[in-house]
Design an enzyme around this catalytic site. Structure first.
Site, PDB file in Angstrom:
ATOM      1  N   ARG A 189     -39.929  25.081  47.580  1.00  0.00           N
ATOM      2  CA  ARG A 189     -38.596  24.483  48.235  1.00  0.00           C
ATOM      3  C   ARG A 189     -37.706  24.571  47.261  1.00  0.00           C
ATOM      4  O   ARG A 189     -36.489  24.675  47.485  1.00  0.00           O
ATOM      5  CB  ARG A 189     -39.213  23.125  48.285  1.00  0.00           C
ATOM      6  CG  ARG A 189     -39.860  22.997  49.919  1.00  0.00           C
ATOM      7  CD  ARG A 189     -40.237  21.625  50.064  1.00  0.00           C
ATOM      8  NE  ARG A 189     -40.807  21.561  51.279  1.00  0.00           N
ATOM      9  CZ  ARG A 189     -41.519  20.541  51.903  1.00  0.00           C
ATOM     10  NH1 ARG A 189     -41.300  19.306  51.405  1.00  0.00           N
ATOM     11  NH2 ARG A 189     -42.040  20.763  53.176  1.00  0.00           N
ATOM     12  N   GLU A 246     -45.648   7.523  48.550  1.00  0.00           N
ATOM     13  CA  GLU A 246     -44.292   8.244  47.813  1.00  0.00           C
ATOM     14  C   GLU A 246     -43.870   7.292  46.784  1.00  0.00           C
ATOM     15  O   GLU A 246     -43.034   7.904  45.711  1.00  0.00           O
ATOM     16  CB  GLU A 246     -43.287   8.606  49.020  1.00  0.00           C
ATOM     17  CG  GLU A 246     -42.281   9.497  48.450  1.00  0.00           C
ATOM     18  CD  GLU A 246     -41.277  10.053  49.688  1.00  0.00           C
ATOM     19  OE1 GLU A 246     -41.711  10.111  50.961  1.00  0.00           O
ATOM     20  OE2 GLU A 246     -39.944  10.228  49.226  1.00  0.00           O
TER      21      GLU A 246
HETATM   22  C1  LIG Z   1     -38.454  13.905  58.798  1.00  0.00           C
HETATM   23  C2  LIG Z   1     -39.794  13.888  57.596  1.00  0.00           C
HETATM   24  C3  LIG Z   1     -40.637  14.865  57.956  1.00  0.00           C
HETATM   25  C4  LIG Z   1     -41.750  15.068  56.698  1.00  0.00           C
HETATM   26  N1  LIG Z   1     -42.554  15.919  57.143  1.00  0.00           N
HETATM   27  C5  LIG Z   1     -43.981  15.868  56.152  1.00  0.00           C
HETATM   28  C6  LIG Z   1     -44.810  16.766  56.417  1.00  0.00           C
HETATM   29  O1  LIG Z   1     -44.697  17.533  57.259  1.00  0.00           O
HETATM   30  N2  LIG Z   1     -45.810  16.880  55.605  1.00  0.00           N
HETATM   31  C7  LIG Z   1     -45.846  15.900  54.327  1.00  0.00           C
HETATM   32  O2  LIG Z   1     -46.755  16.104  53.695  1.00  0.00           O
HETATM   33  N3  LIG Z   1     -44.963  15.289  54.284  1.00  0.00           N
HETATM   34  C8  LIG Z   1     -43.765  15.162  54.965  1.00  0.00           C
HETATM   35  N4  LIG Z   1     -42.894  14.259  54.779  1.00  0.00           N
HETATM   36  C9  LIG Z   1     -43.067  13.094  53.614  1.00  0.00           C
HETATM   37  C10 LIG Z   1     -44.106  12.197  54.008  1.00  0.00           C
HETATM   38  O3  LIG Z   1     -43.883  11.818  55.409  1.00  0.00           O
HETATM   39  C11 LIG Z   1     -43.770  11.120  53.344  1.00  0.00           C
HETATM   40  O4  LIG Z   1     -43.845  11.027  51.930  1.00  0.00           O
HETATM   41  C12 LIG Z   1     -44.971   9.776  53.341  1.00  0.00           C
HETATM   42  O5  LIG Z   1     -45.099   9.767  54.822  1.00  0.00           O
HETATM   43  C13 LIG Z   1     -44.401   8.681  52.761  1.00  0.00           C
HETATM   44  O6  LIG Z   1     -45.405   7.617  53.114  1.00  0.00           O
HETATM   45  P1  LIG Z   1     -45.136   6.032  52.756  1.00  0.00           P
HETATM   46  O7  LIG Z   1     -46.206   5.217  53.456  1.00  0.00           O
HETATM   47  O8  LIG Z   1     -45.381   6.115  51.222  1.00  0.00           O
HETATM   48  O9  LIG Z   1     -43.711   5.678  53.122  1.00  0.00           O
HETATM   49  P2  LIG Z   1     -43.149   5.266  54.462  1.00  0.00           P
HETATM   50  O10 LIG Z   1     -43.859   5.866  55.522  1.00  0.00           O
HETATM   51  O11 LIG Z   1     -41.844   5.868  54.163  1.00  0.00           O
HETATM   52  O12 LIG Z   1     -43.123   3.822  54.663  1.00  0.00           O
HETATM   53  C14 LIG Z   1     -42.492   3.003  53.780  1.00  0.00           C
HETATM   54  C15 LIG Z   1     -42.227   1.665  54.364  1.00  0.00           C
HETATM   55  O13 LIG Z   1     -41.765   0.757  53.489  1.00  0.00           O
HETATM   56  C16 LIG Z   1     -40.694  -0.187  54.355  1.00  0.00           C
HETATM   57  N5  LIG Z   1     -40.172  -0.792  53.275  1.00  0.00           N
HETATM   58  C17 LIG Z   1     -39.106  -0.299  52.325  1.00  0.00           C
HETATM   59  N6  LIG Z   1     -38.661  -1.238  51.605  1.00  0.00           N
HETATM   60  C18 LIG Z   1     -39.041  -2.614  52.181  1.00  0.00           C
HETATM   61  C19 LIG Z   1     -38.723  -3.945  51.665  1.00  0.00           C
HETATM   62  N7  LIG Z   1     -37.867  -4.048  50.784  1.00  0.00           N
HETATM   63  N8  LIG Z   1     -39.556  -4.536  52.208  1.00  0.00           N
HETATM   64  C20 LIG Z   1     -40.477  -4.462  53.291  1.00  0.00           C
HETATM   65  N9  LIG Z   1     -40.688  -3.187  53.735  1.00  0.00           N
HETATM   66  C21 LIG Z   1     -39.901  -2.047  53.013  1.00  0.00           C
HETATM   67  C22 LIG Z   1     -40.077   0.697  55.418  1.00  0.00           C
HETATM   68  O14 LIG Z   1     -39.463   0.135  56.126  1.00  0.00           O
HETATM   69  C23 LIG Z   1     -41.152   1.753  55.726  1.00  0.00           C
HETATM   70  O15 LIG Z   1     -41.737   1.384  56.746  1.00  0.00           O
HETATM   71  C24 LIG Z   1     -41.830  14.002  55.804  1.00  0.00           C
HETATM   72  C25 LIG Z   1     -40.792  13.367  55.704  1.00  0.00           C
HETATM   73  C26 LIG Z   1     -39.823  13.086  56.434  1.00  0.00           C
HETATM   74  C27 LIG Z   1     -38.657  11.942  56.386  1.00  0.00           C
END
Ligand SMILES: Cc1cc2nc3c(=O)[nH]c(=O)nc-3n(C[C@H](O)[C@H](O)[C@H](O)COP(=O)(O)OP(=O)(O)OC[C@H]3O[C@@H](n4cnc5c(N)ncnc54)[C@H](O)[C@@H]3O)c2cc1C
Length: 566
Positions: free
Chosen positions: A287, A375
Site C-alpha cells: 500500500r 486498531e
Molecule cells: C471501509 C473499510 C474497509 C476495510 N476493509 C478491511 C479489510 O478488508 N480487511 C482488514 O483486515 N481490514 C479492513 N479494514 C480495517 C478494519 O476494518 C479495522 O481496522 C478493524 O475493523 C477495527 O476494528 P476495531 O474493533 O478496533 O474498531 P471499530 O470497528 O472501528 O470499532 C470502534 C468502535 O468504537 C466506538 N467508539 C469510538 N470512540 C468512542 C467513544 N469515545 N465512546 C464510545 N465508543 C466509541 C465507535 O463508535 C466504533 O463502533 C477496513 C476499514 C474500513 C474503514
C-alpha cells in the site's frame, strides 16, 4: 445526581475488537459493560470492512504462521513490534476457526476455505465472506455471540469523554448519554479501549464518522503512552470517479486481487514498475508503494482527469467479471459503471492507523487498569500494515484484551464518585454553551483539511509546522465554540467532544511526523527522501500537563530463529 454504574470490565467501543473482548471477558465469569457512542456492533470500521482477513490456515496452499509473521515484519519496514506481531500471526488461525464455528460462513471452494492472495503476502492467505460481506458477516456473528451472555450489558449512544484515574490507575470513565443528554460515571476494575482508528481526521477517508481517534486522547489524558503516531496508512485505490452512490470507496481492492485489474496513469501506461515493483499481472505492490506511485504520477502531470489513476478491468471477459463481482455488478450498473467498457478513477484515501496505544504482550497499557485492543493498539504493523491484518488484529487482540482485563479485575471495586466529579462537571459546563464563532462541526471540517493538506502521506517540515500552528489555533478556539441546545441527541455537543480529542491526537501525529526526519512506510517526508537506518526506532508519546512529550524507543524484536523457517 448523575447516574453511577459499576462493572468488572468496561469496554469502550463495540466494533469487532470490543465485541470479541466482551465475549472473552464474559467467558471467565466477569461482569462486562460493552458500550458504544453509536450502536453496539453496528458502527465503526469492522462492519464496513470488505474482504480480506489474513491468517495462515493453509487451506488453499501449505502455510505457517511464521511465514505470515515474516511478511508482516517485512511490510512494517523494520518498525514492527515483533512479539505483538507474533501473537497476531500465531493466534490468527484459532480465531478464524472459532468464527467459523460461530457461523460466520467463510467463502469455500469445494471442501476448503477459499483464500485470496493479497499484496505483500507470499501466498494465498486471506479468507473472506462473499460478496463484499466480510465486515457485516463478522459483525453479525459477534453480535449473536455477545447476546448469549447474561453478564454482558450493552449500551449504545454513550460517548466516553474521559477516563477516571485514582491511586495511579484507571478506575473507570465518565460518559455522555446522547439519548438522554445526561452525564454519568462508570466504576470499573479494568477498562479496555476498543475505539478503533483515527482516519476520520482526514477529509478523504474510508472511515465512518466515529473514527476520530477518541481512544488515543482518552489514553493520553489518563497517562498512557502512544507509539508511532506518524504512521497513517493511505489506501491507494479509493474510488475517485465517476460518482459512486451507496457503495464502499475501497471496494475495488478485492476484485483487483481476484481478477488482476490494471492500474494505469493518465497516459494509459502501467507505472508501478518505475517505483520498484512491477505488477506482473499479480497485483503485489504494497500500500505504501502504490500510494507513493500514484501521488508521484499525478504530481508529474500524468494523473487521471480527477487527479488519481485509472483502474481498468476492460481486458477481463464479461463472464469472468460477472462471476467475480456477483451481485455487485448490478449495483455498479445502477451507478452507470460498465467495467467491460470503461476504466474508473482511483486515488489514495486515509484508511488505517498503524500507531496507537503502547501495550505489553497482554495488551496492558503502562497505566494499571487500562488495556487496549484492535486498531487502537499500536506497533504490531510497524510503518505499514499488510492487507487483511486489521480484522485479524480485531479478533486476536480482542480475545486477548478481554481475557487480560478479566484476569486483572479480580480485586475490589473502586469507588470513583469523588474522582469523577470534576469530569462530570466539565461535561455539564460544556453542554448548552451559547459560545461564539465556528461550530464544532465546521471546525472538524477545518481540521480534516489541515490534516489532508499538511499531514497526509507526503510531508515537509514547513507543512507540518503550519499544521501545528493551525491546530493550536483550533485548540484556543475550542473552549469558546457553541455546543447547541438540543436536550437529546445534541450533535454539536457530541462533535465538540470529538473535536477536543481530534485536536490533541492530530498534534501527536504532526509532532511525531516532524521529528522523524526520514521516509519510511506510510510516513514520507519530501524533504527527507529515503529510509535512514538511524531511525529504526519507535517514537513514544506521552502528555506532560498540556505538552506533548516525544522520545525514541527500541523496537521490540524476536530472535530470527524464533520465526523464520523454510
Ligand atoms: C471501509 C473499510 C474497509 C476495510 N476493509 C478491511 C479489510 O478488508 N480487511 C482488514 O483486515 N481490514 C479492513 N479494514 C480495517 C478494519 O476494518 C479495522 O481496522 C478493524 O475493523 C477495527 O476494528 P476495531 O474493533 O478496533 O474498531 P471499530 O470497528 O472501528 O470499532 C470502534 C468502535 O468504537 C466506538 N467508539 C469510538 N470512540 C468512542 C467513544 N469515545 N465512546 C464510545 N465508543 C466509541 C465507535 O463508535 C466504533 O463502533 C477496513 C476499514 C474500513 C474503514
Amino acid at each position: 445526581m448523575a447516574q453511577y454504574l459499576q462493572t468488572d470490565v468496561l469496554i469502550v467501543g463495540a466494533g469487532g475488537a470490543g465485541m470479541y473482548a466482551a465475549i472473552a471477558a464474559a467467558e471467565t465469569g466477569a461482569n462486562v459493560l460493552l458500550l458504544d457512542k453509536s450502536i453496539v456492533g453496528r458502527s465503526g470500521a469492522t462492519i464496513m470492512a470488505q474482504m480480506t482477513v489474513a491468517a495462515a490456515v493453509g487451506e488453499e496452499e501449505p502455510d505457517d504462521w511464521r511465514f505470515h509473521l515474516r511478511d508482516t515484519i517485512a511490510a512494517g519496514r523494520d518498525l514492527v513490534d515483533e512479539p505483538l506481531a507474533r501473537i497476531l500471526c500465531q493466534t490468527a488461525p484459532e480465531r478464524i476457526w472459532e468464527m467459523e464455528e460461530w457461523g460466520v460462513g467463510w467463502a469455500r471452494s469445494g471442501n476448503h476455505l477459499t483464500q485470496a492472495h493479497a499484496p505483500g503476502h507470499d501466498r494465498k492467505r486471506c479468507v473472506y465472506v462473499d460478496f463484499l460481506n466480510t465486515g457485516p458477516a463478522t459483525s453479525r456473528t459477534l453480535r449473536n455471540q455477545v447476546r448469549k451472555y447474561d453478564n454482558i450489558r450493552r449500551v449504545s449512544d454513550l460517548i466516553v469523554t474521559d477516563l477516571v484515574t485514582q491511586d495511579d490507575r484507571v478506575a473507570g470513565a465518565v460518559a455522555l448519554h446522547l439519548e438522554s443528554g445526561q452525564a454519568l460515571s462508570i466504576a470499573a476494575k479494568a477498562t479496555v479501549i476498543a475505539t478503533g482508528g483515527l482516519t476520520g481526521m482526514y477529509n478523504r477517508n474510508s472511515a465512518s464518522a466515529n473514527m476520530g481517534g477518541d481512544g488515543f486522547a482518552l489514553g493520553l489524558r489518563a497517562g498512557a503512552e502512544l507509539i508511532d503516531m506518524e504512521f497513517v496508512q493511505f489506501f491507494p485505490i479509493g474510488h475517485l470517479a465517476p460518482r459512486l452512490i451507496g457503495m464502499d470507496p475501497i471496494m475495488w481492492d478485492p476484485f483487483r486481487y481476484k481478477l488482476g485489474g490494471r492500474l494505469l496513469n493518465g497516459n494509459l501506461e502501467e507505472f508501478t514498475q518505475n517505483y520498484g515493483t512491477p505488477e506482473d499481472g499479480k497485483y503485489v505492490v504494497t500500500r505504501d508503494t502504490a500510494t507513493y506511485a500514484i501521488f508521484k504520477e499525478v504530481e508529474a502531470g500524468r494523473g487521471s482527469p480527477h487527479g488519481g489513476a485509472w483502474l481498468s478491468f476492460e481486458h477481463i471477459a464479461e463472464a469472468d467479471l460477472r462471476a467475480a463481482f456477483g451481485p455487485v455488478i448490478d449495483r455498479l450498473a445502477k451507478n452507470g459503471i460498465d467495467l467491460t467498457k470503461m476504466a474508473i478513477e482511483v486515488a489514495p484515501i486515509a484508511h488505517y492507523h498503524m500507531g496507537g496505544l503502547r501495550t505489553d504482550d497482554s495488551l496492558a497499557c503502562n497505566v494499571p487498569g487500562l488495556f487496549a485492543t484492535g486498531e487502537a493498539v499500536g506497533g504490531a504493523n510497524g510503518a505499514n500494515r499488510l492487507s487483511g491484518n486489521a480484522i485479524t488484529e480485531a479478533f486476536v487482540f480482542g480475545e486477548l484484551a478481554g481475557r487480560s482485563a478479566a484476569a486483572f479485575s479480580g480485586q475490589a471495586m473502586p469507588d470513583i464518585r469523588e474522582a469523577a466529579k470534576p469530569l462530570l462537571a466539565m461535561i455539564e459546563a460544556t453542554a448548552n454553551r451559547p459560545g461564539d464563532g465556528m461550530t464544532p462541526t465546521a471546525a472538524i471540517a477545518k481540521l480534516q483539511g489541515i490534516m489532508q493538506r499538511n499531514v497526509g502521506p507526503f510531508r515537509t517540515r514547513a507543512g507540518l509546522q503550519r499544521a501545528l500552528e493551525d491546530l493550536s489555533e483550533l485548540a484556543v478556539a475550542l473552549p469558546h465554540m457553541p455546543t447547541g441546545s438540543a436536550p437529546t441527541f445534541n450533535q454539536q455537543l457530541a462533535d465538540w467532544f470529538g473535536l477536543r480529542n481530534m485536536v490533541l491526537v492530530a498534534k501527536t501525529i504532526a509532532t511525531a511526523a516532524l521529528a522523524r526526519t526520514e521516509s519510511r512506510g506510510a510516513h514520507q517526508r519530501e524533504d527527507y527522501p529515503g529510509l535512514d537506518e538511524d531511525w529504526a526506532n519507535n517514537q513514544i508519546i506521552r502528555l506532560e500537563g498540556d505538552e506533548i512529550e516525544l522520545s525514541r524507543g527500541e523496537v521490540r524484536r524476536l530472535a530470527k530463529e524464533e520465526f523464520v523457517h523454510e
